[in-house]
Motif scaffolding. Structure first.
Motif, PDB file in Angstrom:
ATOM      1  N   ASP A   1       2.802   7.980   3.591  1.00  0.00           N
ATOM      2  CA  ASP A   1       2.424   8.739   4.787  1.00  0.00           C
ATOM      3  C   ASP A   1       3.343   8.429   5.965  1.00  0.00           C
ATOM      4  O   ASP A   1       3.484   9.251   6.881  1.00  0.00           O
ATOM      5  CB  ASP A   1       0.971   8.419   5.179  1.00  0.00           C
ATOM      6  N   TYR A   2       3.957   7.264   5.935  1.00  0.00           N
ATOM      7  CA  TYR A   2       4.827   6.845   7.044  1.00  0.00           C
ATOM      8  C   TYR A   2       6.218   7.482   6.963  1.00  0.00           C
ATOM      9  O   TYR A   2       6.938   7.554   7.953  1.00  0.00           O
ATOM     10  CB  TYR A   2       4.953   5.318   7.057  1.00  0.00           C
TER      11      TYR A   2
ATOM     12  N   ASP B   1       0.884  -1.176   0.000  1.00  0.00           N
ATOM     13  CA  ASP B   1       0.000   0.000   0.000  1.00  0.00           C
ATOM     14  C   ASP B   1       0.921   1.225   0.000  1.00  0.00           C
ATOM     15  O   ASP B   1       1.418   1.654   1.044  1.00  0.00           O
ATOM     16  CB  ASP B   1      -0.890  -0.020   1.253  1.00  0.00           C
TER      17      ASP B   1
ATOM     18  N   ASP C   1       0.001   4.340   2.106  1.00  0.00           N
ATOM     19  CA  ASP C   1       0.284   4.154   3.532  1.00  0.00           C
ATOM     20  C   ASP C   1       1.776   4.327   3.816  1.00  0.00           C
ATOM     21  O   ASP C   1       2.161   5.014   4.769  1.00  0.00           O
ATOM     22  CB  ASP C   1      -0.182   2.754   3.967  1.00  0.00           C
TER      23      ASP C   1
ATOM     24  N   GLN D   1       4.084  -5.256   4.648  1.00  0.00           N
ATOM     25  CA  GLN D   1       3.774  -3.840   4.852  1.00  0.00           C
ATOM     26  C   GLN D   1       4.315  -3.364   6.199  1.00  0.00           C
ATOM     27  O   GLN D   1       4.997  -2.333   6.285  1.00  0.00           O
ATOM     28  CB  GLN D   1       2.261  -3.631   4.792  1.00  0.00           C
TER      29      GLN D   1
END
Length: 241
Positions: free
Chosen positions: A74-75, A68, A71, A128
């Motif tokens: 954003d991390y 993803d 995701d 992930q």
């Protein structure tokens, strides 16, 4: 940048972070120009970074599959760039950040760390989460990876280990097969320990001819020339012991 570097001293060591941040701001600008980034935003989306890297032929085509990416993007914590001192960010730029065919940088430190983490986590059960864990320990400098991993993970060059051991048998075919192995390992960043104990000594017999063997020294000279000739794309000098 040069002025800040000249001010670095044992009594005022924090000038190294001033120099590092000036270097970073310049790097953001250069990468943005190469990748058509948005002015004022040093980091583009992870998807864009992967797209430019693959188009430049520098990243493996399947990097990012099964993740993803929103995701992971954003991390990414761009503030971790501020942990670099000047020597650290300069070395990262010179040796490890990916550049295009014109020699312009197309990768920033946190993108590099995340791409390496994705590459290393690709076969994990929960890749992930593992990618995030790997990213954290590397980008916070809790663990720093070896040169071949920093250089090769995420790229088309998949050799990740630093050290290799090999040996040559007491025949010409095996000795020159060994030279090929040395060259290939060195090409992709490996340091080599090589065993020559099986080679017969100077003055030994060859096919019942007395005193025919030249010993190991002539073969070691060729080994030294291989170390000079195959220079790991300029990343660092070859090491063969």
């Amino acid at each position: 940048i040069k002025t800040a570097v000249e001010k670095i001293d044992i009594d005022v060591p924090n000038w190294t972070f001033v120099a590092a941040r000036l270097f970073l701001f310049d790097l953001y600008h250069r990468v943005g120009k190469s990748t058509h980034g948005i002015k004022g935003e040093p980091y583009c989306h992870l998807k864009e970074y992967l797209k430019y890297g693959k188009e430049a032929g520098r990243l493996i085509p399947n990097l990012g599959e099964g993740y993803d990416l929103d995701d992971l993007n954003d991390y990414i914590d761009s503030d971790r760039d501020l942990l670099f001192n000047y020597l650290g960010i300069k070395t990262l730029y010179d040796r490890y950040l990916i550049k295009n065919k014109e020699g312009n940088p197309i990768e920033l430190p946190q993108h590099m760390f995340m791409a390496i983490a994705m590459f290393l986590a690709q076969n994990e059960e929960n890749k992930q989460q593992r990618a995030k864990e790997f990213y954290d320990v590397v980008s916070k400098f809790e663990v720093m990876l070896a040169t071949p991993t920093l250089s090769n993970a995420r790229t088309n060059r998949h050799q990740l280990s630093s050290c290799y051991i090999g040996s040559s048998p007491d025949n010409i075919e095996g000795i020159f097969d060994g030279y090929k192995e040395m060259a290939l390992l060195s090409k992709y960043g490996g340091g080599i320990g090589w065993d020559w104990n099986q080679i017969r000594a100077l003055g030994g017999m060859i096919d019942d001819h007395k005193s025919a063997a030249g010993g190991t020294v002539p073969f070691l000279k060729i080994t030294n020339d291989i170390a000079i000739a195959v220079d790991q794309l300029g990343t660092r000098k070859v090491a063969i012991a």
